[in-house]
Design a protein around this motif. Structure first.
Motif, PDB file in Angstrom:
ATOM      1  N   ILE A 117       0.834  -1.200   0.000  1.00 33.54           N
ATOM      2  CA  ILE A 117       0.000   0.000   0.000  1.00 33.54           C
ATOM      3  C   ILE A 117       0.872   1.254   0.000  1.00 33.54           C
ATOM      4  N   MET A 118       1.979   1.217   0.734  1.00 36.69           N
ATOM      5  CA  MET A 118       2.894   2.348   0.741  1.00 36.69           C
ATOM      6  C   MET A 118       3.438   2.623  -0.660  1.00 36.69           C
ATOM      7  N   MET A 119       3.803   1.539  -1.384  1.00 34.19           N
ATOM      8  CA  MET A 119       4.297   1.698  -2.749  1.00 34.19           C
ATOM      9  C   MET A 119       3.211   2.280  -3.649  1.00 34.19           C
ATOM     10  N   ASP A 120       1.973   1.838  -3.445  1.00 31.34           N
ATOM     11  CA  ASP A 120       0.855   2.373  -4.218  1.00 31.34           C
ATOM     12  C   ASP A 120       0.724   3.871  -3.999  1.00 31.34           C
ATOM     13  N   GLY A 121       0.898   4.306  -2.749  1.00 34.31           N
ATOM     14  CA  GLY A 121       0.837   5.732  -2.458  1.00 34.31           C
ATOM     15  C   GLY A 121       1.964   6.512  -3.104  1.00 34.31           C
ATOM     16  N   LEU A 122       3.149   5.924  -3.153  1.00 36.43           N
ATOM     17  CA  LEU A 122       4.284   6.597  -3.788  1.00 36.43           C
ATOM     18  C   LEU A 122       4.077   6.715  -5.299  1.00 36.43           C
ATOM     19  N   PHE A 123       3.493   5.694  -5.919  1.00 36.17           N
ATOM     20  CA  PHE A 123       3.149   5.791  -7.342  1.00 36.17           C
ATOM     21  C   PHE A 123       2.210   6.972  -7.576  1.00 36.17           C
ATOM     22  N   SER A 124       1.235   7.119  -6.707  1.00 37.18           N
ATOM     23  CA  SER A 124       0.279   8.222  -6.851  1.00 37.18           C
ATOM     24  C   SER A 124       0.950   9.573  -6.620  1.00 37.18           C
ATOM     25  N   LEU A 125       1.944   9.616  -5.728  1.00 37.30           N
ATOM     26  CA  LEU A 125       2.659  10.868  -5.493  1.00 37.30           C
ATOM     27  C   LEU A 125       3.421  11.297  -6.745  1.00 37.30           C
ATOM     28  N   ILE A 126       4.045  10.337  -7.421  1.00 39.45           N
ATOM     29  CA  ILE A 126       4.696  10.639  -8.697  1.00 39.45           C
ATOM     30  C   ILE A 126       3.654  11.071  -9.730  1.00 39.45           C
TER      31      ILE A 126
END
Length: 319
Positions: free
Chosen positions: A43-52
């Motif tokens: 989920i953290m990685m998913d959030g980082l994708f969205s931040l990019i």
């Protein structure tokens, strides 16, 4: 050189990118918060994708405002290359995030194998997260795709953002399914890998999408390097030029086509086989541009009057 071809459609592109910007910001905040509360790297990685995605939508909106602007003192070939630069570094940033996530997931799996268990997952915050974020990704994908279609399927920015929203949705759905299986089978067949199931999901998802992001990076880099456009575009450009050049009665020695973002630069190496005035060449060039834009919207034609193709013959070249 080029002039804006669809200025009335640029607000539609801007609205889609504005929606993407705020949608990705919402998903980034939700992903980082849910990842922290649930101890989930997926989920953290998913959030980082969205931040990019938020940063790229913000930058993409600025680029789309001027990408079709004509040449000026600062940019003698216009601003079309900005779109290729955007595609290249957007893909590169995603590749960097994927490689970081792979390294982190592999480290967690290795530490677990060496006897250091990770923090246990907390499944409570996950259910609402996956439902809300999955719906948001679907909405952004539909918005981007609709805008891309209405703008003549020429915007590489909208196409990339639609693809990124689709992948983000797939990653979110896959992570949700994987974590649900871990939750349901954590005391059964998956008991051995359940403590690092989250890292295994991250590793699998990253290895699945890395090829797609590398392909986008390579395509953008090729445009910046001036690589020849795909063969079907070259053939289409040749067919578009043929009627006007045949009527003029000269000889086409060579033809090059380069794609930069949503624009194409077609260079025709042409010998008129007679004495011509600058006005005649200008008139022919303008007709070639008009004919070419009917086949390749946003394209430009550079008509070079010469007796040779793109390379000087060795027997006359002084270099």
């Amino acid at each position: 050189m080029s002039e804006p071809t669809t200025p009335d459609l640029r607000p539609l592109e801007a609205r889609a990118l504005t929606l993407a910007m705020w949608g990705n910001l919402f998903m980034a905040v939700a992903g980082l918060a849910a990842g922290f509360l649930s101890n989930s790297n997926a989920i953290m990685m998913d959030g980082l994708f969205s931040l990019i995605g938020f940063a790229s939508a913000l930058l993409g909106r600025r680029i789309s405002r001027r990408v079709e602007a004509g040449p000026d003192r600062l940019r003698p070939f216009g601003y079309a290359a900005d779109e290729a630069i955007f595609i290249t570094f957007r893909s590169l940033s995603l590749l960097g995030l994927v490689l970081f996530a792979v390294t982190n997931a592999a480290k967690n799996i290795f530490d677990y194998a060496m006897g250091t268990p990770p923090e246990p997952l907390i499944f409570g915050p996950m259910i609402g997260y996956f439902v809300i974020i999955g719906g948001t990704c679907l909405g952004l994908w539909l918005s981007h795709r609709r805008a891309w279609q209405k703008t003549g399927r020429t915007s590489d920015i909208l196409r990339l953002e639609a693809r990124a929203s689709a992948f983000d949705g797939i990653i979110t759905a896959s992570a949700g399914v994987g974590l649900a299986l871990i939750y349901l089978l954590r005391d059964g067949p998956l008991a051995v890998i359940a403590p690092v199931g989250d890292s295994i999901i991250v590793l699998f998802l990253c290895l699945t999408v890395i090829g797609q992001y590398f392909s986008g990076f390579r395509a953008g880099l090729g445009e910046l390097a001036g690589v020849t456009a795909p063969p079907d575009r070259v053939a289409l450009a040749r067919r578009s030029l043929r009627p006007a050049l045949s009527e003029d009665g000269g000889r086409l020695h060579d033809l090059s086509v380069m794609k930069t973002g949503r624009s194409f630069l077609v260079t025709a190496y042409y010998d008129p086989l007679r004495s011509v005035t600058a006005a005649e060449i200008d008139a022919l060039n303008l007709r070639l541009i008009r004919d070419m834009r009917e086949a390749l919207p946003g394209s430009d034609v550079l008509l070079l009057v010469t007796g040779y193709p793109r390379r000087w013959p060795e027997d006359i070249s002084p270099f």
